[in-house]
Design an enzyme around this catalytic site. Sequence first.
Site, PDB file in Angstrom:
ATOM      1  N   ASP A  49       0.862  -1.166   0.000  1.00  0.00           N
ATOM      2  CA  ASP A  49       0.000   0.000   0.000  1.00  0.00           C
ATOM      3  C   ASP A  49       0.912   1.234   0.000  1.00  0.00           C
ATOM      4  O   ASP A  49       2.120   1.114   0.256  1.00  0.00           O
ATOM      5  CB  ASP A  49      -0.855  -0.055   1.281  1.00  0.00           C
ATOM      6  CG  ASP A  49      -1.611   1.224   1.526  1.00  0.00           C
ATOM      7  OD1 ASP A  49      -2.325   1.660   0.611  1.00  0.00           O
ATOM      8  OD2 ASP A  49      -1.487   1.793   2.629  1.00  0.00           O
ATOM      9  N   ASP A  51      -0.225   5.133   0.949  1.00  0.00           N
ATOM     10  CA  ASP A  51      -0.463   6.141   1.987  1.00  0.00           C
ATOM     11  C   ASP A  51      -0.431   5.526   3.379  1.00  0.00           C
ATOM     12  O   ASP A  51      -1.148   4.571   3.672  1.00  0.00           O
ATOM     13  CB  ASP A  51      -1.828   6.813   1.773  1.00  0.00           C
ATOM     14  CG  ASP A  51      -1.829   7.716   0.555  1.00  0.00           C
ATOM     15  OD1 ASP A  51      -1.027   8.655   0.528  1.00  0.00           O
ATOM     16  OD2 ASP A  51      -2.621   7.456  -0.367  1.00  0.00           O
ATOM     17  N   GLU A  96     -13.614   5.206   8.326  1.00  0.00           N
ATOM     18  CA  GLU A  96     -12.628   4.277   7.745  1.00  0.00           C
ATOM     19  C   GLU A  96     -11.926   3.457   8.827  1.00  0.00           C
ATOM     20  O   GLU A  96     -11.719   2.251   8.665  1.00  0.00           O
ATOM     21  CB  GLU A  96     -11.589   5.061   6.921  1.00  0.00           C
ATOM     22  CG  GLU A  96     -10.579   4.145   6.240  1.00  0.00           C
ATOM     23  CD  GLU A  96      -9.354   4.860   5.659  1.00  0.00           C
ATOM     24  OE1 GLU A  96      -9.311   6.100   5.628  1.00  0.00           O
ATOM     25  OE2 GLU A  96      -8.438   4.144   5.232  1.00  0.00           O
ATOM     26  N   SER A 164      -2.470   1.382  -4.535  1.00  0.00           N
ATOM     27  CA  SER A 164      -2.910   2.513  -3.718  1.00  0.00           C
ATOM     28  C   SER A 164      -4.292   3.019  -4.073  1.00  0.00           C
ATOM     29  O   SER A 164      -4.623   3.200  -5.240  1.00  0.00           O
ATOM     30  CB  SER A 164      -1.899   3.650  -3.874  1.00  0.00           C
ATOM     31  OG  SER A 164      -2.421   4.847  -3.344  1.00  0.00           O
ATOM     32  N   ALA A 165      -5.064   3.310  -3.049  1.00  0.00           N
ATOM     33  CA  ALA A 165      -6.356   3.963  -3.229  1.00  0.00           C
ATOM     34  C   ALA A 165      -6.178   5.479  -3.241  1.00  0.00           C
ATOM     35  O   ALA A 165      -7.144   6.224  -3.307  1.00  0.00           O
ATOM     36  CB  ALA A 165      -7.310   3.562  -2.116  1.00  0.00           C
ATOM     37  N   LYS A 213      -9.865  -3.195  -2.766  1.00  0.00           N
ATOM     38  CA  LYS A 213      -8.609  -3.558  -3.426  1.00  0.00           C
ATOM     39  C   LYS A 213      -8.667  -4.968  -4.000  1.00  0.00           C
ATOM     40  O   LYS A 213      -7.974  -5.271  -4.967  1.00  0.00           O
ATOM     41  CB  LYS A 213      -7.432  -3.379  -2.466  1.00  0.00           C
ATOM     42  CG  LYS A 213      -7.145  -1.904  -2.209  1.00  0.00           C
ATOM     43  CD  LYS A 213      -5.849  -1.660  -1.488  1.00  0.00           C
ATOM     44  CE  LYS A 213      -5.562  -0.157  -1.429  1.00  0.00           C
ATOM     45  NZ  LYS A 213      -4.287   0.141  -0.742  1.00  0.00           N
ATOM     46  N   ASP A 238      -1.535  -0.719   5.844  1.00  0.00           N
ATOM     47  CA  ASP A 238      -1.880  -0.085   7.118  1.00  0.00           C
ATOM     48  C   ASP A 238      -3.376  -0.190   7.400  1.00  0.00           C
ATOM     49  O   ASP A 238      -3.832   0.191   8.475  1.00  0.00           O
ATOM     50  CB  ASP A 238      -1.478   1.397   7.155  1.00  0.00           C
ATOM     51  CG  ASP A 238      -2.444   2.280   6.402  1.00  0.00           C
ATOM     52  OD1 ASP A 238      -2.546   2.130   5.170  1.00  0.00           O
ATOM     53  OD2 ASP A 238      -3.133   3.101   7.045  1.00  0.00           O
TER      54      ASP A 238
HETATM   55  P1  TMP Z   1      -3.869   4.100   0.298  1.00  0.00           P
HETATM   56  O1  TMP Z   1      -4.637   2.941  -0.229  1.00  0.00           O
HETATM   57  O2  TMP Z   1      -2.663   4.434  -0.568  1.00  0.00           O
HETATM   58  O3  TMP Z   1      -3.512   3.971   1.730  1.00  0.00           O
HETATM   59  O4  TMP Z   1      -4.801   5.434   0.164  1.00  0.00           O
HETATM   60  C1  TMP Z   1      -5.998   5.615   0.804  1.00  0.00           C
HETATM   61  C2  TMP Z   1      -5.936   6.575   1.954  1.00  0.00           C
HETATM   62  O5  TMP Z   1      -6.234   7.908   1.565  1.00  0.00           O
HETATM   63  C3  TMP Z   1      -6.987   6.178   2.964  1.00  0.00           C
HETATM   64  O6  TMP Z   1      -6.392   5.858   4.185  1.00  0.00           O
HETATM   65  C4  TMP Z   1      -7.865   7.410   3.092  1.00  0.00           C
HETATM   66  C5  TMP Z   1      -7.036   8.521   2.550  1.00  0.00           C
HETATM   67  N1  TMP Z   1      -7.791   9.642   1.960  1.00  0.00           N
HETATM   68  C6  TMP Z   1      -7.481  10.936   2.394  1.00  0.00           C
HETATM   69  O7  TMP Z   1      -6.608  11.121   3.238  1.00  0.00           O
HETATM   70  N2  TMP Z   1      -8.144  11.993   1.851  1.00  0.00           N
HETATM   71  C7  TMP Z   1      -9.121  11.840   0.905  1.00  0.00           C
HETATM   72  O8  TMP Z   1      -9.694  12.834   0.438  1.00  0.00           O
HETATM   73  C8  TMP Z   1      -9.443  10.503   0.469  1.00  0.00           C
HETATM   74  C9  TMP Z   1     -10.512  10.280  -0.545  1.00  0.00           C
HETATM   75  C10 TMP Z   1      -8.735   9.438   1.033  1.00  0.00           C
HETATM   76 MG    MG Z   2      -2.880   3.217   3.456  1.00  0.00          MG
END
Ligand code: TMP
Ligand code: MG
Length: 297
Positions: A49, A51, A96, A164-165, A213, A238
């Site tokens: 992942d 973030d 979340e 990554s989301a 995912k 995470d």
């Molecule tokens: P990841 O899959 O790379 O961890 O990314 C998703 C993360 O992004 C998730 O923990 C929520 C976060 N997110 C924000 O911080 N701000 C936002 O506006 C959105 C839509 C998601």
């Molecule tokens: Mg993450």
Amino acid sequence: VLAIWHQLTKSEIPELAKASVLMRDRSRVEETIQAMQRAGPDALQVISDFDMTLSRFAHNGKRCPTTHNILDNDLLINDTCKKMIRELLNTYYPIEIDATRTVEEKLPHMVEWWTSVHELLIQQKIRRDLLAQAVKQSSAMLREGYKVFFDRLQEQQVPLLIFSAGLGDILEEVIRQNHVFHPNVHVISNYMDFDQSGVLRAFKGQLIHTFNKREGALLHAAHFRELKERPNVLLLGDSLGDLTMADGLAHTQHALTIGFLNDQVEERKESYVNSYDIVLVKDETMDVPNAILNYIT
Ligand code: TMP
Ligand code: MG
């Protein structure tokens, strides 16, 4: 035999003995690491992942931005939009990470969050040529030890899939500016679609949020097929949703999952220990993944 394994990883990977490292079944972790070490780097792939996994959750007590939050910059969006995006974060982030709700309960909220933010970003007519500058001005940071992690995987020619989301365009810029966007790195994420003048007009492909995912992994099955000669997987995440990132793999032999538990530690500890093989509590470094990689490659 178990006792010998215990000894071995204890002396070879002392990082696993730190108090911030939690394991449901230490022997199984050690056996898996041993098996991965015997199979070597050619049998390994890493899925991670981005973030709050490769990037830091906090630095000197201050939260670091996710790829979405890097866009919270006057260069790209106006004050009204900033305010709205922050309000959405304040509404949906607690959902979340809420330990009392199931993934099924969270799903519609996550779709709402991502969809609303992406619509706002499109309304702001974000310019592609300003993204690099926004990343430079942000306080985004990769975890301590990130360079050793990326460089070693590149040296050993182990593919690294970043799943990554967040926002793919921003994520790529972060790793480029940190000089670790090596040829072995592949990214599956939400990518921006720009018009001919370089203005954001839509997002490409199917939306990826924290808890879909698995669908994303199946959608990218072709990518995973190319990697089927590599039956061993090290997975880093995470969120509990990150555990489905390897669902596109058909022939896994040994899998080791490492979860960073950054926030709501007491509430979520039990579920993380039950779900991840190794849980790292409030650890802003790549020390444990690096020590494991150092041993198995
Ligand atoms: P990841 O899959 O790379 O961890 O990314 C998703 C993360 O992004 C998730 O923990 C929520 C976060 N997110 C924000 O911080 N701000 C936002 O506006 C959105 C839509 C998601
Ligand atoms: Mg993450």
